[in-house]
Design a protein around this motif. Structure first.
Motif, PDB file in Angstrom:
ATOM      1  N   LEU A 273      -2.876   3.523  -8.909  1.00  0.00           N
ATOM      2  CA  LEU A 273      -3.141   4.004  -7.566  1.00  0.00           C
ATOM      3  C   LEU A 273      -2.294   3.249  -6.547  1.00  0.00           C
ATOM      4  O   LEU A 273      -1.938   2.086  -6.745  1.00  0.00           O
ATOM      5  CB  LEU A 273      -4.618   3.832  -7.220  1.00  0.00           C
ATOM      6  CG  LEU A 273      -5.610   4.688  -8.014  1.00  0.00           C
ATOM      7  CD1 LEU A 273      -7.031   4.300  -7.640  1.00  0.00           C
ATOM      8  CD2 LEU A 273      -5.367   6.159  -7.753  1.00  0.00           C
ATOM      9  N   LEU A 274      -1.999   3.937  -5.446  1.00  0.00           N
ATOM     10  CA  LEU A 274      -1.187   3.327  -4.392  1.00  0.00           C
ATOM     11  C   LEU A 274      -1.806   2.024  -3.909  1.00  0.00           C
ATOM     12  O   LEU A 274      -1.124   1.010  -3.761  1.00  0.00           O
ATOM     13  CB  LEU A 274      -1.056   4.316  -3.235  1.00  0.00           C
ATOM     14  CG  LEU A 274      -0.258   3.871  -2.020  1.00  0.00           C
ATOM     15  CD1 LEU A 274       1.156   3.535  -2.399  1.00  0.00           C
ATOM     16  CD2 LEU A 274      -0.293   4.954  -0.954  1.00  0.00           C
ATOM     17  N   ALA A 275      -3.127   2.021  -3.674  1.00  0.00           N
ATOM     18  CA  ALA A 275      -3.777   0.805  -3.198  1.00  0.00           C
ATOM     19  C   ALA A 275      -3.685  -0.304  -4.232  1.00  0.00           C
ATOM     20  O   ALA A 275      -3.532  -1.487  -3.899  1.00  0.00           O
ATOM     21  CB  ALA A 275      -5.240   1.089  -2.867  1.00  0.00           C
ATOM     22  N   ASP A 276      -3.776   0.048  -5.527  1.00  0.00           N
ATOM     23  CA  ASP A 276      -3.662  -0.964  -6.573  1.00  0.00           C
ATOM     24  C   ASP A 276      -2.266  -1.573  -6.590  1.00  0.00           C
ATOM     25  O   ASP A 276      -2.095  -2.768  -6.824  1.00  0.00           O
ATOM     26  CB  ASP A 276      -3.976  -0.347  -7.939  1.00  0.00           C
ATOM     27  CG  ASP A 276      -5.432   0.064  -8.052  1.00  0.00           C
ATOM     28  OD1 ASP A 276      -6.273  -0.545  -7.362  1.00  0.00           O
ATOM     29  OD2 ASP A 276      -5.718   0.987  -8.821  1.00  0.00           O
ATOM     30  N   LEU A 277      -1.256  -0.730  -6.344  1.00  0.00           N
ATOM     31  CA  LEU A 277       0.108  -1.247  -6.287  1.00  0.00           C
ATOM     32  C   LEU A 277       0.249  -2.253  -5.154  1.00  0.00           C
ATOM     33  O   LEU A 277       0.861  -3.310  -5.309  1.00  0.00           O
ATOM     34  CB  LEU A 277       1.097  -0.090  -6.074  1.00  0.00           C
ATOM     35  CG  LEU A 277       1.382   0.803  -7.282  1.00  0.00           C
ATOM     36  CD1 LEU A 277       2.170   2.018  -6.829  1.00  0.00           C
ATOM     37  CD2 LEU A 277       2.164   0.033  -8.327  1.00  0.00           C
TER      38      LEU A 277
ATOM     39  N   ASN B  99      -1.301   6.724   6.104  1.00  0.00           N
ATOM     40  CA  ASN B  99      -0.914   5.328   6.122  1.00  0.00           C
ATOM     41  C   ASN B  99       0.583   5.305   5.871  1.00  0.00           C
ATOM     42  O   ASN B  99       1.173   6.320   5.465  1.00  0.00           O
ATOM     43  CB  ASN B  99      -1.690   4.511   5.088  1.00  0.00           C
ATOM     44  CG  ASN B  99      -1.593   5.104   3.704  1.00  0.00           C
ATOM     45  OD1 ASN B  99      -0.531   5.058   3.070  1.00  0.00           O
ATOM     46  ND2 ASN B  99      -2.682   5.690   3.216  1.00  0.00           N
ATOM     47  N   LEU B 100       1.226   4.186   6.135  1.00  0.00           N
ATOM     48  CA  LEU B 100       2.685   4.173   6.039  1.00  0.00           C
ATOM     49  C   LEU B 100       3.186   4.509   4.634  1.00  0.00           C
ATOM     50  O   LEU B 100       4.130   5.306   4.500  1.00  0.00           O
ATOM     51  CB  LEU B 100       3.245   2.834   6.517  1.00  0.00           C
ATOM     52  CG  LEU B 100       4.778   2.734   6.532  1.00  0.00           C
ATOM     53  CD1 LEU B 100       5.413   3.872   7.336  1.00  0.00           C
ATOM     54  CD2 LEU B 100       5.216   1.378   7.082  1.00  0.00           C
ATOM     55  N   PRO B 101       2.605   3.969   3.555  1.00  0.00           N
ATOM     56  CA  PRO B 101       3.098   4.383   2.233  1.00  0.00           C
ATOM     57  C   PRO B 101       2.990   5.879   1.996  1.00  0.00           C
ATOM     58  O   PRO B 101       3.927   6.496   1.469  1.00  0.00           O
ATOM     59  CB  PRO B 101       2.208   3.589   1.261  1.00  0.00           C
ATOM     60  CG  PRO B 101       1.837   2.362   2.022  1.00  0.00           C
ATOM     61  CD  PRO B 101       1.651   2.838   3.442  1.00  0.00           C
ATOM     62  N   SER B 102       1.886   6.503   2.386  1.00  0.00           N
ATOM     63  CA  SER B 102       1.741   7.948   2.144  1.00  0.00           C
ATOM     64  C   SER B 102       2.729   8.750   2.982  1.00  0.00           C
ATOM     65  O   SER B 102       3.235   9.792   2.543  1.00  0.00           O
ATOM     66  CB  SER B 102       0.304   8.393   2.433  1.00  0.00           C
ATOM     67  OG  SER B 102       0.008   8.353   3.813  1.00  0.00           O
TER      68      SER B 102
ATOM     69  N   ALA C 112       7.291   3.285  -2.062  1.00  0.00           N
ATOM     70  CA  ALA C 112       6.751   3.380  -0.707  1.00  0.00           C
ATOM     71  C   ALA C 112       5.980   2.118  -0.332  1.00  0.00           C
ATOM     72  O   ALA C 112       6.064   1.636   0.809  1.00  0.00           O
ATOM     73  CB  ALA C 112       5.845   4.601  -0.592  1.00  0.00           C
ATOM     74  N   VAL C 113       5.239   1.560  -1.283  1.00  0.00           N
ATOM     75  CA  VAL C 113       4.535   0.310  -1.031  1.00  0.00           C
ATOM     76  C   VAL C 113       5.530  -0.817  -0.775  1.00  0.00           C
ATOM     77  O   VAL C 113       5.388  -1.599   0.175  1.00  0.00           O
ATOM     78  CB  VAL C 113       3.608  -0.042  -2.208  1.00  0.00           C
ATOM     79  CG1 VAL C 113       3.088  -1.471  -2.086  1.00  0.00           C
ATOM     80  CG2 VAL C 113       2.438   0.933  -2.269  1.00  0.00           C
TER      81      VAL C 113
END
Length: 377
Positions: A2-6, A297-300, A313-314
């Motif tokens: 997941l993006l948050a996990d990254l 959010n900025l990554p998305s 993106a992260v």
């Protein structure tokens, strides 16, 4: 993954890094700024060495917390949860509010005071602002509706900066706000805060809340039109809707006042807003998995508009954050070379605020709960 996990994977190894002392370098403008973790008591110069050679995965440039007093944070947190219940915000969600631990956030970000009442005043303001965002902008389950965001926020601002209405209509305004928990929360928070501010400090806080409302209105436009902003447009919104309202209370809670002419100097404003944007990008990295489907959010945004993978993106978000932090440190050093002692202290305390905020994001139940569903988790 997941993006948050990254994001957490990239940030994890620095989440406990000890603080660097910005105040010690405010009299010299560094040519280059990098991050190298240092032990407590280590010369601040070691924290501002030239950056290492670029690597495939940039490291987050941010200090650690200056002070961590869990007991003080818990005392403030329990008090703000009781106050939220009295105001009527987050009914049925108070345990999630408690787990978010906003009292700990304010304890970490304002290490210059251990006065629970001053910290509580700031925490009330923070929770009221967060609730307005949830109830009016983001969370449909709480009644958010982009079609009426502008009217709701304009009416709410009448609590922040009360208008002088003709007597025949003043009662209507009073009844309107008494019936709305968000208004009750704002009124109580501002009344508490006013015990500790000068007129100038309170005025600048009012001004920043108006700017924040403008950012919320821009976000509502994206929701209503189901539009993903471009990166530059998203960063403009984050300039408007950042952590600046709670950051503005740095000297209030510490018991000093930055001279208004210095505080409102465009150079100070640019440095301070840059720090605020950097801080809110840390929030973007941690909050991705907790946001609504139509939130951004900025990554998305980078994924949607620049075609980056979630991982890239992260990493790009970390790079942007680090550029902003470098700009802040360079500007703070230049301002500190000629500014008043109060301004130098304010800039150093801003650095401490950033470190406390990062520590809270790395540990808060809002982003690290086993129950990942629902508001405030």
């Amino acid at each position: 993954m997941l993006l948050a996990d990254l994001g957490r994977e990239i940030l994890r190894d620095l989440s406990g890094a000890p603080p660097a002392d910005l105040a010690a370098v405010l009299t010299a403008v560094p040519k280059t700024v990098g991050l190298k973790p240092s032990g407590l008591g280590t010369s601040a110069a070691r924290a501002f060495l030239p950056p290492p050679q670029p690597t495939a995965e940039p490291r987050l440039f941010c200090p650690g917390p200056v002070r961590d007093d869990p007991a003080l944070g818990e005392q403030v947190n329990e008090a703000v949860v009781r106050w939220a219940a009295e105001a009527g915000i987050y009914p049925g969600r108070l345990e999630k509010l408690r787990a978010a631990n906003f009292g700990r956030l304010v304890m970490l970000t304002h290490p210059a005071t251990d006065d629970p009442d001053r910290l509580l005043a700031a925490t009330k303001c923070l929770v009221a602002e967060w609730a307005a965002d949830d109830y009016y902008v983001d969370e449909v389950a709480l009644g958010a509706d982009p079609a009426v965001v502008g009217s709701r926020l304009a009416n709410l601002y009448a609590v922040v900066d009360p208008p002088g209405l003709p007597r025949a209509y003043a009662g209507d305004l009073t009844r309107h706000h008494r019936a709305r928990p968000i208004s009750v929360a704002f009124r109580g928070a501002l009344d508490h805060l006013s015990r500790y501010t000068t007129a100038a400090q309170f005025g600048r806080f009012q001004h920043q809340l108006a700017i924040q409302s403008l950012g919320w209105g821009q976000e509502a436009d994206w929701h209503a039109n189901r539009r993903t902003p471009r990166v530059w447009e998203y960063l403009v919104q984050r300039h408007l809707n950042s952590f600046l309202p709670p950051m503005l209370l740095i000297d209030v809670l510490a018991g000093y006042v930055v001279p208004p002419d210095e505080f409102h100097d465009p150079r100070t404003r640019r440095a301070f807003t840059t720090a605020g944007t950097a801080a809110v990008l840390v929030n973007d990295l941690y909050s991705a998995s907790n946001e609504s489907d139509n939130d951004h959010n900025l990554p998305s945004v980078l994924v949607a508009t620049e075609g980056l993978s979630h991982r890239d993106a992260v990493l790009r978000t970390v790079e942007i954050h680090n550029e902003l932090m470098t700009d802040f440190v360079t500007a703070a050093a230049a301002l500190g070379a000629t500014g008043s002692p109060q301004l130098r202290r304010f800039l150093a305390d801003t650095w401490a605020w950033l470190g406390g905020s990062r520590e809270w994001h790395a540990t808060s139940g809002r982003y690290h709960s086993s129950d990942s569903g629902g508001i405030l988790c």
